[in-house]
Design a protein around this motif. Structure first.
Motif, PDB file in Angstrom:
ATOM      1  N   GLU A   1       0.838  -1.192   0.000  1.00 56.29           N
ATOM      2  CA  GLU A   1       0.000   0.000   0.000  1.00 56.29           C
ATOM      3  C   GLU A   1       0.878   1.249   0.000  1.00 56.29           C
ATOM      4  O   GLU A   1       1.747   1.405   0.857  1.00 56.29           O
ATOM      5  N   VAL A   2       0.631   2.132  -0.947  1.00 62.34           N
ATOM      6  CA  VAL A   2       1.384   3.381  -1.021  1.00 62.34           C
ATOM      7  C   VAL A   2       0.919   4.327   0.088  1.00 62.34           C
ATOM      8  O   VAL A   2      -0.284   4.536   0.276  1.00 62.34           O
ATOM      9  N   GLN A   3       1.886   4.855   0.829  1.00 57.44           N
ATOM     10  CA  GLN A   3       1.561   5.815   1.881  1.00 57.44           C
ATOM     11  C   GLN A   3       2.583   6.938   1.901  1.00 57.44           C
ATOM     12  O   GLN A   3       3.781   6.713   1.747  1.00 57.44           O
ATOM     13  N   LEU A   4       2.079   8.145   2.094  1.00 57.03           N
ATOM     14  CA  LEU A   4       2.899   9.319   2.376  1.00 57.03           C
ATOM     15  C   LEU A   4       2.292   9.935   3.624  1.00 57.03           C
ATOM     16  O   LEU A   4       1.219  10.523   3.574  1.00 57.03           O
ATOM     17  N   GLN A   5       2.976   9.755   4.736  1.00 58.01           N
ATOM     18  CA  GLN A   5       2.433  10.162   6.033  1.00 58.01           C
ATOM     19  C   GLN A   5       3.062  11.491   6.443  1.00 58.01           C
ATOM     20  O   GLN A   5       4.221  11.542   6.846  1.00 58.01           O
ATOM     21  N   ALA A   6       2.282  12.554   6.347  1.00 58.26           N
ATOM     22  CA  ALA A   6       2.766  13.878   6.729  1.00 58.26           C
ATOM     23  C   ALA A   6       2.472  14.135   8.195  1.00 58.26           C
ATOM     24  O   ALA A   6       1.413  13.750   8.702  1.00 58.26           O
TER      25      ALA A   6
ATOM     26  N   SER B   1       6.190   5.060   2.118  1.00 62.24           N
ATOM     27  CA  SER B   1       6.268   3.604   2.107  1.00 62.24           C
ATOM     28  C   SER B   1       5.406   3.067   0.977  1.00 62.24           C
ATOM     29  O   SER B   1       4.528   3.763   0.460  1.00 62.24           O
ATOM     30  N   GLY B   2       5.691   1.838   0.566  1.00 64.67           N
ATOM     31  CA  GLY B   2       4.862   1.186  -0.437  1.00 64.67           C
ATOM     32  C   GLY B   2       5.223   1.477  -1.879  1.00 64.67           C
ATOM     33  O   GLY B   2       4.531   1.020  -2.791  1.00 64.67           O
ATOM     34  N   PHE B   3       6.312   2.236  -2.096  1.00 70.33           N
ATOM     35  CA  PHE B   3       6.768   2.484  -3.458  1.00 70.33           C
ATOM     36  C   PHE B   3       8.277   2.739  -3.415  1.00 70.33           C
ATOM     37  O   PHE B   3       8.854   2.921  -2.339  1.00 70.33           O
TER      38      PHE B   3
ATOM     39  N   ASP C   1      12.847   6.680  -6.792  1.00 74.05           N
ATOM     40  CA  ASP C   1      12.433   6.902  -8.180  1.00 74.05           C
ATOM     41  C   ASP C   1      11.602   8.169  -8.370  1.00 74.05           C
ATOM     42  O   ASP C   1      11.234   8.502  -9.503  1.00 74.05           O
ATOM     43  N   TYR C   2      11.281   8.856  -7.278  1.00 71.08           N
ATOM     44  CA  TYR C   2      10.353   9.976  -7.359  1.00 71.08           C
ATOM     45  C   TYR C   2      10.903  11.232  -6.700  1.00 71.08           C
ATOM     46  O   TYR C   2      11.590  11.166  -5.680  1.00 71.08           O
ATOM     47  N   ALA C   3      10.562  12.359  -7.308  1.00 72.82           N
ATOM     48  CA  ALA C   3      10.737  13.623  -6.604  1.00 72.82           C
ATOM     49  C   ALA C   3       9.629  13.729  -5.555  1.00 72.82           C
ATOM     50  O   ALA C   3       8.552  13.151  -5.720  1.00 72.82           O
ATOM     51  N   ILE C   4       9.920  14.444  -4.496  1.00 68.65           N
ATOM     52  CA  ILE C   4       8.923  14.666  -3.451  1.00 68.65           C
ATOM     53  C   ILE C   4       8.716  16.161  -3.282  1.00 68.65           C
ATOM     54  O   ILE C   4       9.688  16.926  -3.200  1.00 68.65           O
ATOM     55  N   GLY C   5       7.483  16.561  -3.243  1.00 67.49           N
ATOM     56  CA  GLY C   5       7.180  17.977  -3.095  1.00 67.49           C
ATOM     57  C   GLY C   5       6.246  18.239  -1.938  1.00 67.49           C
ATOM     58  O   GLY C   5       5.558  17.338  -1.452  1.00 67.49           O
TER      59      GLY C   5
ATOM     60  N   CYS D   1       2.348  16.430   1.275  1.00 65.85           N
ATOM     61  CA  CYS D   1       3.507  15.952   0.531  1.00 65.85           C
ATOM     62  C   CYS D   1       3.011  15.049  -0.598  1.00 65.85           C
ATOM     63  O   CYS D   1       1.959  14.412  -0.489  1.00 65.85           O
ATOM     64  N   VAL D   2       3.776  15.045  -1.674  1.00 66.01           N
ATOM     65  CA  VAL D   2       3.351  14.330  -2.869  1.00 66.01           C
ATOM     66  C   VAL D   2       4.565  13.785  -3.598  1.00 66.01           C
ATOM     67  O   VAL D   2       5.603  14.454  -3.693  1.00 66.01           O
ATOM     68  N   ALA D   3       4.445  12.579  -4.082  1.00 67.13           N
ATOM     69  CA  ALA D   3       5.474  11.998  -4.935  1.00 67.13           C
ATOM     70  C   ALA D   3       5.165  12.389  -6.378  1.00 67.13           C
ATOM     71  O   ALA D   3       4.012  12.305  -6.818  1.00 67.13           O
ATOM     72  N   MET D   4       6.219  12.838  -7.081  1.00 68.84           N
ATOM     73  CA  MET D   4       6.027  13.369  -8.424  1.00 68.84           C
ATOM     74  C   MET D   4       7.025  12.754  -9.394  1.00 68.84           C
ATOM     75  O   MET D   4       8.074  12.266  -9.003  1.00 68.84           O
ATOM     76  N   GLY D   5       6.713  12.873 -10.672  1.00 70.11           N
ATOM     77  CA  GLY D   5       7.622  12.374 -11.683  1.00 70.11           C
ATOM     78  C   GLY D   5       8.883  13.218 -11.794  1.00 70.11           C
ATOM     79  O   GLY D   5       9.948  12.715 -12.172  1.00 70.11           O
ATOM     80  N   PHE D   6       8.788  14.498 -11.496  1.00 73.33           N
ATOM     81  CA  PHE D   6       9.935  15.400 -11.511  1.00 73.33           C
ATOM     82  C   PHE D   6       9.655  16.549 -10.555  1.00 73.33           C
ATOM     83  O   PHE D   6       8.511  16.790 -10.175  1.00 73.33           O
ATOM     84  N   CYS D   7      10.714  17.252 -10.207  1.00 73.49           N
ATOM     85  CA  CYS D   7      10.614  18.305  -9.193  1.00 73.49           C
ATOM     86  C   CYS D   7      10.107  19.604  -9.825  1.00 73.49           C
ATOM     87  O   CYS D   7      10.736  20.160 -10.712  1.00 73.49           O
ATOM     88  N   THR D   8       8.990  20.058  -9.348  1.00 78.35           N
ATOM     89  CA  THR D   8       8.457  21.357  -9.731  1.00 78.35           C
ATOM     90  C   THR D   8       7.483  21.809  -8.660  1.00 78.35           C
ATOM     91  O   THR D   8       6.883  20.981  -7.963  1.00 78.35           O
ATOM     92  N   VAL D   9       7.338  23.130  -8.511  1.00 78.90           N
ATOM     93  CA  VAL D   9       6.331  23.651  -7.585  1.00 78.90           C
ATOM     94  C   VAL D   9       5.171  24.264  -8.367  1.00 78.90           C
ATOM     95  O   VAL D   9       4.293  24.903  -7.803  1.00 78.90           O
ATOM     96  N   ASP D  10       5.183  24.060  -9.678  1.00 81.33           N
ATOM     97  CA  ASP D  10       4.108  24.546 -10.541  1.00 81.33           C
ATOM     98  C   ASP D  10       3.067  23.445 -10.683  1.00 81.33           C
ATOM     99  O   ASP D  10       3.305  22.441 -11.366  1.00 81.33           O
TER     100      ASP D  10
END
Length: 123
Positions: free
Chosen positions: A1-6, A25-27, A31-35, A95-104
């Motif tokens: 299970e994918v989790q991002l615990q803020a 956790s769970g991924f 492999d991911y940028a985090i924003g 918080c979010v896992a992203m394909g690349f780093c951007t704040v847009d």
């Protein structure tokens, strides 16, 4: 299970500091940028900071010099250290896992979202 615990949000006076944490956790974390993105009531979602898979960082103009994003890859945790908080920083922070780093938000390739943590800055 994918989790991002803020976690780490709270109530602080203007000028104060908080440190947010985002435990993944769970991924495959590497492999991911985090924003970090935030949303205040009645306002659009706003990108705050991001960190790339190579450790490069980018901050929104509104937080430059006050907020610092960092990552502990061994712990699969990303931090957002916030200093000099202002009432206008009040929002729910995600918080979010992203394909690349951007704040847009318009350009971002969002993959996985965490639940938010509330930050309230009193004047």
């Amino acid at each position: 299970e994918v989790q991002l615990q803020a976690s780490g949000g709270g109530l602080v006076q203007a000028g104060g500091s908080l440190r947010l944490s985002c435990a993944a956790s769970g991924f495959t974390f590497d492999d991911y940028a985090i924003g970090w993105f935030r949303q205040a009531p009645g306002k659009e979602r706003e990108g705050v900071s991001c960190i790339s898979t190579h450790g490069g960082t980018y901050d929104a103009d509104s937080v430059k010099g006050r907020f610092t994003i960092s990552s502990d890859n061994a712990k699969k945790t990303v931090y957002l250290q916030m200093h000099g908080l202002k009432p206008e920083d009040t929002a729910v922070y995600y918080c979010v896992a992203m394909g690349f780093c951007t704040v847009d938000s318009a350009l971002a390739d969002f993959r996985f979202w965490g639940q938010g943590t509330q930050v309230t800055v009193s004047s």
